[in-house]
Design a protein around this motif. Structure first.
Motif, PDB file in Angstrom:
ATOM      1  N   ASP A  11      37.925  37.524  43.341  1.00  0.00           N
ATOM      2  CA  ASP A  11      39.041  38.460  43.264  1.00  0.00           C
ATOM      3  C   ASP A  11      38.543  39.898  43.113  1.00  0.00           C
ATOM      4  O   ASP A  11      37.454  40.136  42.566  1.00  0.00           O
ATOM      5  CB  ASP A  11      39.921  38.087  42.061  1.00  0.00           C
ATOM      6  CG  ASP A  11      41.362  38.544  42.222  1.00  0.00           C
ATOM      7  OD1 ASP A  11      41.872  38.480  43.353  1.00  0.00           O
ATOM      8  OD2 ASP A  11      41.980  38.968  41.230  1.00  0.00           O
ATOM      9  N   CYS A  12      39.362  40.815  43.589  1.00  0.00           N
ATOM     10  CA  CYS A  12      39.129  42.250  43.349  1.00  0.00           C
ATOM     11  C   CYS A  12      37.768  42.705  43.861  1.00  0.00           C
ATOM     12  O   CYS A  12      37.166  43.657  43.307  1.00  0.00           O
ATOM     13  CB  CYS A  12      39.248  42.567  41.854  1.00  0.00           C
ATOM     14  SG  CYS A  12      40.759  41.962  41.114  1.00  0.00           S
ATOM     15  N   ARG A  54      44.480  45.221  40.368  1.00  0.00           N
ATOM     16  CA  ARG A  54      44.666  43.772  40.186  1.00  0.00           C
ATOM     17  C   ARG A  54      43.708  43.161  39.173  1.00  0.00           C
ATOM     18  O   ARG A  54      43.760  41.956  38.918  1.00  0.00           O
ATOM     19  CB  ARG A  54      44.509  43.061  41.543  1.00  0.00           C
ATOM     20  CG  ARG A  54      45.686  43.262  42.476  1.00  0.00           C
ATOM     21  CD  ARG A  54      45.400  42.813  43.911  1.00  0.00           C
ATOM     22  NE  ARG A  54      44.642  41.575  43.976  1.00  0.00           N
ATOM     23  CZ  ARG A  54      43.896  41.204  45.015  1.00  0.00           C
ATOM     24  NH1 ARG A  54      43.825  41.962  46.087  1.00  0.00           N
ATOM     25  NH2 ARG A  54      43.228  40.071  44.988  1.00  0.00           N
ATOM     26  N   LEU A  55      42.806  43.975  38.615  1.00  0.00           N
ATOM     27  CA  LEU A  55      41.768  43.397  37.737  1.00  0.00           C
ATOM     28  C   LEU A  55      42.361  42.761  36.472  1.00  0.00           C
ATOM     29  O   LEU A  55      41.921  41.702  36.048  1.00  0.00           O
ATOM     30  CB  LEU A  55      40.758  44.488  37.341  1.00  0.00           C
ATOM     31  CG  LEU A  55      39.650  44.762  38.368  1.00  0.00           C
ATOM     32  CD1 LEU A  55      38.949  46.078  38.064  1.00  0.00           C
ATOM     33  CD2 LEU A  55      38.638  43.616  38.405  1.00  0.00           C
ATOM     34  N   TYR A  60      33.979  47.301  38.001  1.00  0.00           N
ATOM     35  CA  TYR A  60      33.761  45.840  38.044  1.00  0.00           C
ATOM     36  C   TYR A  60      32.320  45.547  37.619  1.00  0.00           C
ATOM     37  O   TYR A  60      32.038  45.312  36.437  1.00  0.00           O
ATOM     38  CB  TYR A  60      34.095  45.349  39.457  1.00  0.00           C
ATOM     39  CG  TYR A  60      34.076  43.855  39.704  1.00  0.00           C
ATOM     40  CD1 TYR A  60      33.589  42.946  38.776  1.00  0.00           C
ATOM     41  CD2 TYR A  60      34.561  43.315  40.895  1.00  0.00           C
ATOM     42  CE1 TYR A  60      33.565  41.577  39.021  1.00  0.00           C
ATOM     43  CE2 TYR A  60      34.554  41.944  41.152  1.00  0.00           C
ATOM     44  CZ  TYR A  60      34.041  41.088  40.219  1.00  0.00           C
ATOM     45  OH  TYR A  60      34.019  39.741  40.461  1.00  0.00           O
ATOM     46  N   SER A  83      36.704  46.378  44.475  1.00  0.00           N
ATOM     47  CA  SER A  83      36.648  47.358  43.368  1.00  0.00           C
ATOM     48  C   SER A  83      35.332  48.124  43.410  1.00  0.00           C
ATOM     49  O   SER A  83      34.289  47.587  43.788  1.00  0.00           O
ATOM     50  CB  SER A  83      36.718  46.638  42.018  1.00  0.00           C
ATOM     51  OG  SER A  83      37.863  45.853  41.932  1.00  0.00           O
ATOM     52  N   ALA A 101      42.446  46.825  44.613  1.00  0.00           N
ATOM     53  CA  ALA A 101      41.642  45.784  43.946  1.00  0.00           C
ATOM     54  C   ALA A 101      41.542  46.077  42.450  1.00  0.00           C
ATOM     55  O   ALA A 101      41.667  45.172  41.615  1.00  0.00           O
ATOM     56  CB  ALA A 101      40.251  45.721  44.571  1.00  0.00           C
ATOM     57  N   GLU A 102      41.341  47.334  42.115  1.00  0.00           N
ATOM     58  CA  GLU A 102      41.185  47.692  40.689  1.00  0.00           C
ATOM     59  C   GLU A 102      42.493  47.498  39.919  1.00  0.00           C
ATOM     60  O   GLU A 102      42.479  47.091  38.762  1.00  0.00           O
ATOM     61  CB  GLU A 102      40.648  49.134  40.587  1.00  0.00           C
ATOM     62  CG  GLU A 102      39.194  49.216  41.045  1.00  0.00           C
ATOM     63  CD  GLU A 102      38.776  50.581  41.565  1.00  0.00           C
ATOM     64  OE1 GLU A 102      39.521  51.557  41.369  1.00  0.00           O
ATOM     65  OE2 GLU A 102      37.701  50.670  42.197  1.00  0.00           O
ATOM     66  N   ALA A 132      46.550  41.677  48.721  1.00  0.00           N
ATOM     67  CA  ALA A 132      47.186  42.932  48.276  1.00  0.00           C
ATOM     68  C   ALA A 132      48.665  42.925  48.670  1.00  0.00           C
ATOM     69  O   ALA A 132      49.534  43.355  47.896  1.00  0.00           O
ATOM     70  CB  ALA A 132      46.471  44.126  48.894  1.00  0.00           C
ATOM     71  N   TRP A 151      50.437  40.643  46.328  1.00  0.00           N
ATOM     72  CA  TRP A 151      50.539  41.233  44.974  1.00  0.00           C
ATOM     73  C   TRP A 151      51.651  42.268  44.911  1.00  0.00           C
ATOM     74  O   TRP A 151      52.274  42.462  43.874  1.00  0.00           O
ATOM     75  CB  TRP A 151      49.184  41.855  44.624  1.00  0.00           C
ATOM     76  CG  TRP A 151      49.052  42.297  43.207  1.00  0.00           C
ATOM     77  CD1 TRP A 151      48.851  41.517  42.108  1.00  0.00           C
ATOM     78  CD2 TRP A 151      49.115  43.656  42.733  1.00  0.00           C
ATOM     79  NE1 TRP A 151      48.775  42.294  40.979  1.00  0.00           N
ATOM     80  CE2 TRP A 151      48.928  43.606  41.322  1.00  0.00           C
ATOM     81  CE3 TRP A 151      49.281  44.893  43.347  1.00  0.00           C
ATOM     82  CZ2 TRP A 151      48.922  44.756  40.529  1.00  0.00           C
ATOM     83  CZ3 TRP A 151      49.276  46.034  42.555  1.00  0.00           C
ATOM     84  CH2 TRP A 151      49.098  45.972  41.167  1.00  0.00           C
TER      85      TRP A 151
END
Ligand code: GLY
Ligand code: MN
Length: 485
Positions: free
Chosen positions: A405-406, A210-211, A414, A409, A207-208, A85, A88
């Protein structure tokens, strides 16, 4: 550990420093600024990402730590990799990011001002000799780090000394959220306070966000895949040597990891090199076995780029160069399952659809073989269908800065969510036929097969990013034969 560098990180076996040496070390160093044009790679992406996070938490202070160094032994730390995170949101990726913290400070009616809290380059004089004495942060021990102005120029974010962070984390206002799952750099007392506000919602939102990947990220992921393809080719070329070595699995791990380290930051996760029945262990990372030339080799490995994007690819290869009829029968079933999974990928499809498509093929195949002794339909209709004894885990996952990844979420974004253009994921069904499974005919026992590819969802389907590696059995045989000739 204290906030300010009150104590140097020296070793008990370091020789004492005389005042004369200390004074001498503080003088006559030429200026050595970082080149003024340097920016973090993809630097134009980051303000937009921070703005999206800011919009989700108006009026709240958001604390996103890079993470802490972890001691391996005495003055030896594990290699550091910043939290995804933090990467990112800042584009900062190096080992020198340990302890650093990004804070989004509420500013203006709705927005936030980002501030990086850093351990800057230590001065050559007046810094207690940190630059040449400190094993953790000293420039002469671990290399040059940016000073505050340089860090601000690299990232476009204002930078402050890490020493200012404690005040923020203990202040009652504004409401503060600290990203859960990663510790900020604080002393023991503050650490307790910070832990109490560790925030799962912040982790989930990050996380969401970054989806869906942007085009620059997809380019980085393709680079990770391309280097991984090269690593797989290296492994095939190294098979004759690996087959002769008593721990051939380790040899393979070393060969792949060499490529990962040479081309990128390293591997995206610990390489899985599993010969024969070891392949029935989903994450076989002991890699201490010999290679049996009559068996299959499951290689599950990925390169992580310098920008920290991950590939995650699996191939199952016949160590003799040719699949036996039984190996091929099992391989072809997994391949058919993977193809069915890939065919189900499109925007608007449910995330679970590709898994369901792959599992239908597996269950029907196992029923045809007489291994699954209930009808495939019945097994698939039940929550814990009996076919799962032979295939064990989900058929894929999101891929990005993390290989899984993620993962924070929420389910509706997800697991129970819908695929969107720009999502990147793996499809990796497998058959894991345990060597001691008495439900299986003898010839199937000990076969472990997984085929894993990386795909990006496009406007009308999915693009196979790892298509440079063969998937079909005969294509694998000819690819191996070419590389080995
Ligand atoms: N490729 C192994 C895993 O995703 O867990
Ligand atoms: Mn995977």
């Amino acid at each position: 550990m204290t906030l300010a560098p009150a104590g140097l990180n020296t070793g008990s076996h370091d020789l004492p420093v005389s005042p004369a040496l200390d004074a001498f070390m503080a003088t006559q160093w030429a200026p050595s600024p970082l080149p003024a044009h340097l920016r973090v790679p993809g630097h134009d992406r980051f303000p937009g990402r921070r703005a999206r996070l800011s919009a989700a938490f108006p009026g709240e202070r958001l604390v996103i730590p890079a993470g802490r160094l972890k001691v391996r032994s005495n003055d030896l730390d594990y290699r550091f990799r910043p939290h995804s995170a933090y990467v990112w949101l800042t584009g900062l990726t190096g080992e020198d990011q340990a302890d650093h913290v990004l804070v989004l400070e509420p500013a203006g009616p709705e927005g936030h001002e980002p501030v990086l809290h850093l351990h800057p380059r230590s001065p050559r004089s007046g810094g207690g000799g940190e630059f040449y004495r400190d094993r953790r942060y000293g420039e002469f021990w671990v290399g040059r780090r940016p000073d505050l102005a340089e860090a601000a120029r690299l990232t476009g974010v204002r930078a402050e000394h890490l020493g200012h962070l404690e005040k923020l984390l203990t202040a009652p206002q504004p409401p503060t959220r600290v990203l859960a799952g990663v510790d900020p750099y604080v002393d023991a007392a503050t650490g307790r306070a910070a832990a109490s506000v560790q925030d799962r919602e912040l982790a989930a939102v990050l996380a969401e966000l970054r989806l869906v990947k942007d085009t620059w990220e997809i380019g980085q992921l393709q680079l990770a895949v391309d280097h991984t393809v090269t690593g797989f080719e290296d492994v095939v070329r190294a098979l004759p040597t690996a087959l002769r070595h008593p721990r051939g699995e380790r040899w393979i791990e070393g060969v792949f990891d060499l490529r990962a380290r040479a081309e990128g930051n390293g591997t995206s996760y610990t390489t899985i090199a599993a010969s024969g029945a070891h392949a029935c262990v989903l994450h076989w990372i002991r890699n201490d076995g010999a290679l049996d030339p009559d068996s299959l080799l499951l290689l599950d490995a990925g390169v992580e780029t310098d920008t920290l994007y991950a590939a995650d690819i699996t191939r199952t290869l016949p160590l003799s160069g040719t699949f036996t009829p039984v190996q091929r029968q099992a391989y072809d079933l997994v391949l058919a399952a993977q193809s069915a999974g890939i065919a189900a990928l499109r925007p608007g499809a449910r995330y679970r659809d590709f898994h369901a498509a792959a599992m239908r093929v597996i269950a029907e195949g196992l029923a045809d073989w007489g291994v699954l002794r209930i009808p495939a339909e019945q097994s698939l209709a039940e929550d814990s269908g009996l076919h799962r004894r032979y295939t064990l885990c989900g058929s894929g996952h999101m891929l990005g800065l993390d290989y899984h990844d993620c993962a924070q979420s929420r389910a509706d974004h997800y697991l129970d969510g819908t695929l969107e253009e720009g999502m990147v994921l793996t499809v990796e069904p497998g058959l894991y036929l345990q060597p001691d499974d008495e439900t299986l005919p003898l010839e199937l026992r000990g076969l472990g097969i997984r085929i894993e590819d990386d795909l990006v969802i496009t406007s009308d389907g999915a693009h196979l990013m790892s298509g440079a590696l063969p998937r079909e059995a005969s294509a694998i045989e000819s690819w191996m034969s070419t590389l080995l000739s």
